[in-house]
Design a protein around this motif. Structure first.
Motif, short mmCIF file in Angstrom:
data_model
loop_
_atom_site.label_atom_id
_atom_site.label_comp_id
_atom_site.label_asym_id
_atom_site.label_seq_id
_atom_site.Cartn_x
_atom_site.Cartn_y
_atom_site.Cartn_z
N LEU A 281 -21.42 -23.27 9.38
CA LEU A 281 -21.73 -24.66 9.03
C LEU A 281 -20.55 -25.55 9.42
N VAL A 282 -20.84 -26.74 9.94
CA VAL A 282 -19.82 -27.74 10.25
C VAL A 282 -20.13 -29.00 9.44
N CYS A 283 -19.12 -29.48 8.71
CA CYS A 283 -19.32 -30.69 7.91
C CYS A 283 -18.13 -31.62 8.07
N GLY A 284 -18.33 -32.89 7.77
CA GLY A 284 -17.24 -33.85 7.82
C GLY A 284 -16.22 -33.57 6.72
N ALA A 285 -14.94 -33.70 7.05
CA ALA A 285 -13.91 -33.43 6.06
C ALA A 285 -13.89 -34.50 4.98
N ALA A 286 -14.20 -35.74 5.35
CA ALA A 286 -14.09 -36.84 4.39
C ALA A 286 -15.27 -36.88 3.43
N ASP A 287 -16.48 -36.66 3.94
CA ASP A 287 -17.68 -36.84 3.10
C ASP A 287 -18.47 -35.55 2.89
N GLN A 288 -18.10 -34.47 3.58
CA GLN A 288 -18.77 -33.18 3.48
C GLN A 288 -20.25 -33.26 3.86
N LEU A 289 -20.58 -34.23 4.74
CA LEU A 289 -21.94 -34.28 5.29
C LEU A 289 -22.07 -33.20 6.35
N VAL A 290 -23.18 -32.48 6.32
CA VAL A 290 -23.40 -31.39 7.26
C VAL A 290 -23.71 -31.97 8.63
N LEU A 291 -22.87 -31.66 9.61
CA LEU A 291 -23.09 -32.14 10.98
C LEU A 291 -23.97 -31.17 11.76
N ASP A 292 -23.78 -29.87 11.52
CA ASP A 292 -24.60 -28.89 12.25
C ASP A 292 -24.50 -27.54 11.54
N VAL A 293 -25.54 -26.74 11.71
CA VAL A 293 -25.57 -25.36 11.23
C VAL A 293 -26.21 -24.51 12.33
N ASN A 294 -25.90 -23.22 12.34
CA ASN A 294 -26.53 -22.36 13.35
C ASN A 294 -27.78 -21.69 12.79
N GLU A 295 -28.48 -20.98 13.67
CA GLU A 295 -29.74 -20.36 13.26
C GLU A 295 -29.52 -19.32 12.19
#
Length: 498
Positions: A281-295
């Motif tokens: 999982l990749v998320c923003g450091a400031a807001d922890q919004l998920v930018l992308d996840v893998n299958e």
């Protein structure tokens, strides 16, 4: 005195009166090369107070003042402007540096022209040197020359009157491979820096108008026949009183190569990200919004991409323990990375998975982000728990346990993984530490009560407090907790060996 002499003297006095107040420096010479007169401006330009300080004639002047051209080459005495006008020559715009022979620290730059005044018969009557003090201009030009040459950005200057290059700096020569002689005096039509410009017609129009040419991409022809991607811009300026255009360039090749390398790196990362069998999982450091996840993440937790991308981790709420999530990101913000932290993750169908989380900080489009990798250790945990449960069952009577077996239990219970910051021994009271130490000796509650001279209920309360503060649930976990931290090992002795 003859009429001709009177007429000449009168003309000279009138001429002197006319030019005395001029800002231009003026020196009058007799046809016999003697210096007759100079105005205040000419005297100031030589740093003297009176005409005699210039010397009696051209030869004396040459002894008192050293002249050099702008290229620092000395001027031969017979080429001094005063010597040339004494020979009746006319010239204009001769630039010379003038330095007193007795004070080499002082230097002026003069722009000199000559004038020969003839009498009614056409014979030379007065010889005139007219000079401007252009020291400040020359100094500014010299500073510009140094700056232009030292500027690491490639640049050339063309004269607008004939569109020929008059200056080139080393940066341009290095970038293109041309020699200085191949550029200077060459027409912009022969070496066209705008030939492959992105907006060639606009650039050409601005060049003809002597107006600023905005930055634009271009392909510059090189000396070896190749080409180079550049950014070109043009800035009008005046140089030596002539309208010119300064072309400056930015070599795009390093940036182009860096972009290709970055794109290839991003492609490799994207492939590894998508194809990895481990949930990522990749998320923003400031807001922890998920930018992308893998299958693998979607398959393991049972979500669709639309249900997680653009949503905060707190809203998705897949960490079973909210406080563990807060603690994990706080530690990640502080240290920048984490390695194999035990967490319990909730699937969309509410099923729980035991995982270790490893995380690191990455920059994506210049934005700090967190990369979280989850490793499913549910089966391993189940095996460990079954083993611990079996040991706990036999530990109901732990009096026969050896020290070696207790140490092995600690090793089994520990998964050799770093934990998030937890409670320390100092948070226990003195009595709770005593109780924990006796638990590690294998004593039951009644035995602890007898040893500490406490009521059994009081011991049970202390044991419960220890369990609560250490977030454990059994005596074996208490022993493992203490062994992992190297506590009570020297004081511990099995029953029957005391």
């Amino acid at each position: 005195m003859s009429q001709d002499v009177l007429s000449t003297e009168t003309n000279r006095r009138q001429l002197q009166q006319i030019i005395a107040g001029l800002s231009d420096g003026v020196i009058l010479l007799d046809p016999d090369q003697s210096i007759l007169w100079a105005n205040e401006a000419a005297l100031a330009m030589h740093g003297v107070a009176q005409v005699s300080d210039l010397g009696a004639n051209a030869k004396a002047y040459a002894k008192r003042f050293a002249l050099r051209y702008r290229n620092k080459h000395g001027v031969a005495v017979d080429s001094y402007p005063i010597s040339r006008v004494a020979r009746g020559e006319t010239f204009s715009d001769v630039l010379v540096e003038v330095t007193p022979a007795d004070d080499e620290a002082r230097t002026w730059v003069h722009r000199v022209r000559s004038l020969v005044l003839a009498d009614s018969r056409g014979d030379p009557e007065s010889l005139v040197l007219i000079m401007d003090d252009v020291t400040e201009w020359a100094s500014a030009e010299q500073r510009f020359e140094k700056t232009f040459t030292a500027n690491p950005a490639p640049a050339v200057i063309c004269r607008l009157s004939d569109l020929r290059y008059i200056k080139v700096n080393p940066g341009f020569l290095e970038m293109t491979g041309y020699s200085r002689d191949q550029v200077i005096s060459t027409s912009t039509y022969e070496l066209d820096v705008l030939e492959q410009a992105e907006h060639k017609e606009l650039a050409r129009q601005r060049l003809c108008e002597g107006a600023t040419i905005p930055q634009m991409q271009a392909e510059l022809r090189l000396a070896d026949g190749g080409s180079k991607q550049v950014i070109v811009a043009g800035q009008p300026l005046e140089l030596n009183d002539e309208a010119c255009m300064l072309f400056s360039f930015v070599d795009m090749e390093p940036r182009h190569k860096a972009e290709i390398a970055l794109r290839q790196s991003e492609e490799r990362f994207a492939k590894a990200f998508r194809l990895s069998p481990v949930p990522i999982l990749v998320c923003g450091a400031a807001d922890q919004l998920v930018l992308d996840v893998n299958e693998a993440f979607l398959d393991t937790l049972g979500y669709s991409g639309e249900e997680v991308r653009g949503i905060s981790i707190a809203q998705i709420d897949f960490f079973e323990d909210r406080h563990a999530r807060i603690q994990l990101f706080a530690a990640l913000e502080k240290t920048g990375s984490l390695d194999r932290i035990d967490v319990r993750v909730r699937r969309k169908d509410a099923g729980l998975i035991d995982c270790t989380v490893s995380a690191d900080t990455v920059n994506i489009q210049d934005t700090p982000c967190y990369l979280l990798v989850l490793m499913d250790i549910t089966e391993r945990k189940r095996t460990e728990l079954e083993l611990v449960a079996a040991i706990e069952e036999v530990m109901k009577d732990a009096s026969w346990f050896s020290r070696t077996l207790i140490e092995k239990l600690a090793n089994v219970k520990s998964v050799n993984s770093p934990k998030l910051p937890s409670v320390s021994l100092t948070e226990l009271t003195a009595r709770e530490r005593d109780v924990l130490g006796l638990i590690c000796e294998g004593l039951a509650d009644k035995e602890i009560a007898a040893r500490l001279k406490l009521a059994p209920n009081t011991v049970r309360n202390h044991v419960a407090a220890v369990y609560s503060k250490l977030a454990i649930h059994s005596r074996s976990e208490a022993i493992v907790w203490a062994r992992e931290r190297g506590l009570f090992s020297s004081a511990w002795r099995p029953k029957g060996q005391r």
